[in-house]
Design an enzyme around this catalytic site. Structure first.
Site, short mmCIF file in Angstrom:
data_model
loop_
_atom_site.label_atom_id
_atom_site.label_comp_id
_atom_site.label_asym_id
_atom_site.label_seq_id
_atom_site.Cartn_x
_atom_site.Cartn_y
_atom_site.Cartn_z
N LYS A 30 52.02 39.75 -8.11
CA LYS A 30 52.38 41.09 -8.57
C LYS A 30 51.20 42.06 -8.51
O LYS A 30 51.38 43.22 -8.15
CB LYS A 30 52.96 41.03 -9.99
CG LYS A 30 51.96 40.65 -11.07
CD LYS A 30 52.60 40.62 -12.44
CE LYS A 30 51.61 40.19 -13.50
NZ LYS A 30 50.53 41.10 -13.74
N THR A 31 49.98 41.57 -8.82
CA THR A 31 48.82 42.47 -8.77
C THR A 31 48.61 42.96 -7.35
O THR A 31 48.25 44.11 -7.10
CB THR A 31 47.55 41.75 -9.29
OG1 THR A 31 47.86 41.16 -10.55
CG2 THR A 31 46.40 42.71 -9.47
N ASP A 213 52.23 47.70 -15.14
CA ASP A 213 52.08 46.25 -15.04
C ASP A 213 52.64 45.58 -16.30
O ASP A 213 52.66 46.20 -17.36
CB ASP A 213 50.57 45.95 -14.90
CG ASP A 213 50.29 44.50 -14.56
OD1 ASP A 213 51.21 43.81 -14.10
OD2 ASP A 213 49.14 44.06 -14.76
N GLU A 214 53.06 44.32 -16.20
CA GLU A 214 53.54 43.54 -17.37
C GLU A 214 54.57 44.35 -18.17
O GLU A 214 54.49 44.44 -19.39
CB GLU A 214 52.36 43.15 -18.29
CG GLU A 214 51.26 42.35 -17.63
CD GLU A 214 51.65 40.89 -17.37
OE1 GLU A 214 52.83 40.55 -17.52
OE2 GLU A 214 50.76 40.11 -17.00
N GLN A 244 58.70 35.87 -18.92
CA GLN A 244 57.37 35.77 -19.54
C GLN A 244 57.21 36.75 -20.70
O GLN A 244 56.10 37.13 -21.05
CB GLN A 244 56.28 36.00 -18.50
CG GLN A 244 56.20 34.90 -17.46
CD GLN A 244 55.02 35.07 -16.53
OE1 GLN A 244 53.88 34.83 -16.90
NE2 GLN A 244 55.29 35.50 -15.31
N ARG A 604 51.10 28.01 -15.73
CA ARG A 604 49.64 28.24 -15.59
C ARG A 604 49.04 27.22 -14.63
O ARG A 604 47.94 27.41 -14.12
CB ARG A 604 48.90 28.11 -16.93
CG ARG A 604 49.25 29.08 -18.05
CD ARG A 604 49.31 30.51 -17.63
NE ARG A 604 50.66 30.86 -17.26
CZ ARG A 604 50.98 31.89 -16.47
NH1 ARG A 604 50.05 32.65 -15.97
NH2 ARG A 604 52.22 32.16 -16.17
#
Length: 677
Positions: A30-31, A213-214, A244, A604
């Site tokens: 995503k970044t 973002d997020e 998430q 993770r």
């Protein structure tokens, strides 16, 4: 550039026909999409850098984004581009428009210990639990964009009714101090835009394209701010993952994702499902666990990184046994695979679970870092210096006045401060202003007054210098005038004093450097004077402190703090009913967020995942029997190998034993080889 992206990523970067929601699964890049889109907006779509804002949740994410964008742009100017956290963008807006809300531009930003003290003064109690509940309730109201009057009208029970009264007095106190708290950095800009259309128009013109973002972590107030800034055009890209969403307890509202589809009828949704982080087995486990939650949007992560190792689930006899077993496995794995300590993470639901692991790591001399530990900015010596900075920036900041006036001690005693406080309170002025009032001065002894005025006049002198002289010079003069080094050595053991003095020098050095170069917020590159640096420090201390290079150490972290990170090998510990899922969530039927937390933990891991639980655990001094977490039974059985579990079938138990023997033989062979070499 776009050739390096997969097809949905490319589509997300190029889509500019209206509002866009990118559903980005864990590890799906995503970044990369956000940074490539910034580059695309400037290079291909004709946007000027100063018309674009990318909003993140942490300084670390903003820093990483900034570094990636400057690599992508390869020397082209990005002057004016804003890559900032929600709170630092709010700070920029408030700084520019402070006068419209009745604040001066150098208002103070209070941290949670300052606001805790204000709540304690209002409630006149030392009951920490009540104070924390009240503080939390006020924060929750602000995040939901509910003001003190509305809170009072809505209060349905005694506790919230009392909290609503405190909220009113709390806000009045903040205004009197010319101070804001962390939540105000979002709430006040929204109020500003509601009340002053010209300010809203100005910021809408200034920021023509937003990237968020997020997005699943936004609260009602942040969503309102985004909606106001993007206006009817809806020129934004929101990137998030409903699987998430783990910050419900902090006011984040996953419903904001659903709300987007209602508020923006032309909303386009693009899903990123290819994962570039984990093996197929780890993703199968994550997909299967999360499929037990009702879905806002269907998506399934997949990967081309191979099947990978089986997931290991181990039952331990007790928490000490669990810690021993995890550290042994970690050491054996590291030896076998020639990896680094930093390739390993031990993740848990609550901070209290770390203690026994820290003990084991120390016993085995294994380096580790622990997230959620004390931030650099929370250290007493740093707070001492910051109290002077806050006072230089805003002399009406009473909490800063009290700390600075008494550290080091300079003849201003408690009696003087009490009388000053009473006078200030009756006349509704700050402590600093009260010290100069002739009525107050005539009421106090000559010696006390002299000490008090010396202090206040010294602050006035520093205020003049703060605008004029380099920050480093003013700060070094301050330290020598108040003889802070001598104060530390007088009040601490020599080693503690030395360590604290080193921290202070580090801090001053860091601030001096910041004063000379670019800032953390937006991409402004002009020099910062001491006043601007002070607001920056107040905010950074609440976001997460300085980011140093990553040491080669095992990472101990809560699941909440690990979101957004990745590790070669993950040990997910304490997976029991009552811990994960947490007891409160079971009682309140809030299992879905706990399942998302499990999903975050699983995703993770890049190469291997070890899950453990205890059969017995000490609670309040008593040994209690424990049940494995329901999430363990939701894992795909073909991808899991159980150890030490009485519920195993005999075949699996035998397979686990054989696996253990084979591993030991392998390690012995490697040892012999090493010795022979």
């Amino acid at each position: 550039m776009l050739n390096t992206l997969n097809s949905p990523q490319r589509e997300a970067v190029k889509y500019l026909d209206g509002p866009l929601l990118v559903l980005a699964g864990a590890g799906s890049g995503k970044t990369r999409v956000i940074t490539q889109k910034i580059s695309y907006l400037i290079d291909e779509a004709g946007y000027s850098p100063k018309e674009i804002a990318a909003i993140t949740f942490t300084n670390k994410a903003a820093l990483e984004m900034r570094e990636r964008v400057s690599k992508l742009m390869q020397g082209k100017s990005t002057k004016g581009l804003t890559i900032a956290t929600f709170h630092s963008l709010g700070l920029q807006m408030l700084r520019a428009e402070a006068a419209l809300l009745g604040y001066k531009p150098q208002f103070s930003i209070l941290d949670s210990s300052d606001t805790f003290k204000i709540v304690a003064d209002i409630l006149a109690t030392t009951d920490k639990q009540l104070l924390r509940k009240t503080q939390w309730q006020i924060s929750a109201w602000k995040n939901a964009f509910i003001n003190a009057d509305q809170a009072k009208a809505q209060a349905d029970e005694e506790l919230t009714h009392a909290a609503a009264k405190v909220y009113q007095l709390y806000q009045q106190t903040l205004k009197a101090y010319q101070a804001v708290d962390f939540d105000d950095l979002i709430k006040l800009p929204v109020e500003l835009f509601e009340q002053h259309e010209e300010a809203l128009n100005k910021w809408q013109r200034k920021l023509q394209y937003l990237l968020i973002d997020e997005y699943q972590d936004t609260n009602a107030c942040q969503y309102k701010l985004v909606k106001m800034l993007t206006g009817v055009r809806g020129q934004f890209t929101a990137v998030g993952d409903d699987d998430q969403a783990i910050y419900g307890w902090r006011g984040a509202d996953v419903e904001n994702l659903r709300q987007l589809t209602t508020d923006f009828s032309k909303l386009k949704v693009i899903k990123l499902e290819q994962n570039y982080r984990s093996t197929v087995r780890i993703l199968r486990a994550a997909n299967q666990v999360i499929s037990n939650n009702p879905k806002l949007f269907e998506k399934k992560l997949w990967s081309e990184l191979g099947t990978g190792d089986l997931i290991q689930v181990s039952a331990a006899l007790s928490e000490e046994h669990e810690a021993e077993s995890v550290i042994m496995k970690l050491q054996a794995h590291k030896f076998e695979h020639r990896t680094y300590h930093k390739d390993y993470a031990i993740l848990y639901r609550g901070n209290h679970q770390a203690r026994v692991f820290e003990q084991q790591l120390r016993n085995h001399k294994i380096p580790y870092t622990i997230s959620g530990g004390q931030s650099f900015f929370d250290k007493a010596e740093i707070k001492d210096i910051v109290s002077y900075l806050r006072l230089i920036a805003n002399e009406d900041d009473d909490p800063a006045f009290i700390r600075a006036a008494t550290t080091p001690k300079r003849g201003i005693g408690n009696t003087t401060l009490e009388r000053l406080g009473e006078y200030a309170s009756v006349h509704k002025i700050s402590l600093f202003a009260a010290a100069f009032e002739s009525n107050f001065q005539s009421d106090i002894g000559q010696r006390q007054l002299e000490d008090l005025l010396n202090f206040c006049q010294y602050i006035n002198k520093l205020q003049k210098r703060a605008v004029r002289d380099p920050a480093g010079e003013v700060l070094n003069d301050l330290l020598s005038t108040i003889q802070y080094e001598a104060f530390l050595y007088d009040s601490e053991e020599p080693r503690a004093a030395e360590s604290k003095w080193t921290n202070v020098l580090d801090f001053i050095g860091w601030l001096t450097k910041k004063g000379e170069g670019s800032t953390e917020f937006g991409n402004e590159t002009e020099n910062k004077n001491l006043l601007e640096l002070t607001q920056m420090v107040s905010l950074m201390s609440m976001l997460e402190g300085r980011e140093d290079g990553e040491p080669d150490a095992v990472k101990l972290s809560t699941l909440h703090a690990a979101k957004g990170l990745e590790f070669g090998h993950v040990f997910l510990i304490g997976c029991e009913e009552g811990i994960l899922p947490h007891r409160e969530s079971i009682d309140n039927e809030r299992i879905e967020e706990e399942r998302r937390l499990m999903y975050v933990g699983i995703t993770r891991a890049q190469k291997s995942l070890n899950i453990s639980w205890c059969k017995k655990r000490k609670r309040a001094g008593e040994m209690e029997m424990c049940e494995p977490s329901r999430f363990i039974s939701e894992l795909p059985s073909d991808d899991v190998r159980h150890f030490g579990n009485p519920f195993n079938n005999p075949e699996q138990a035998l397979a686990s034993k054989e696996h253990g023997k084979a591993r030991m033989a392998n390690i012995r062979a490697m040892l012999n080889k090493n010795l022979a070499e």
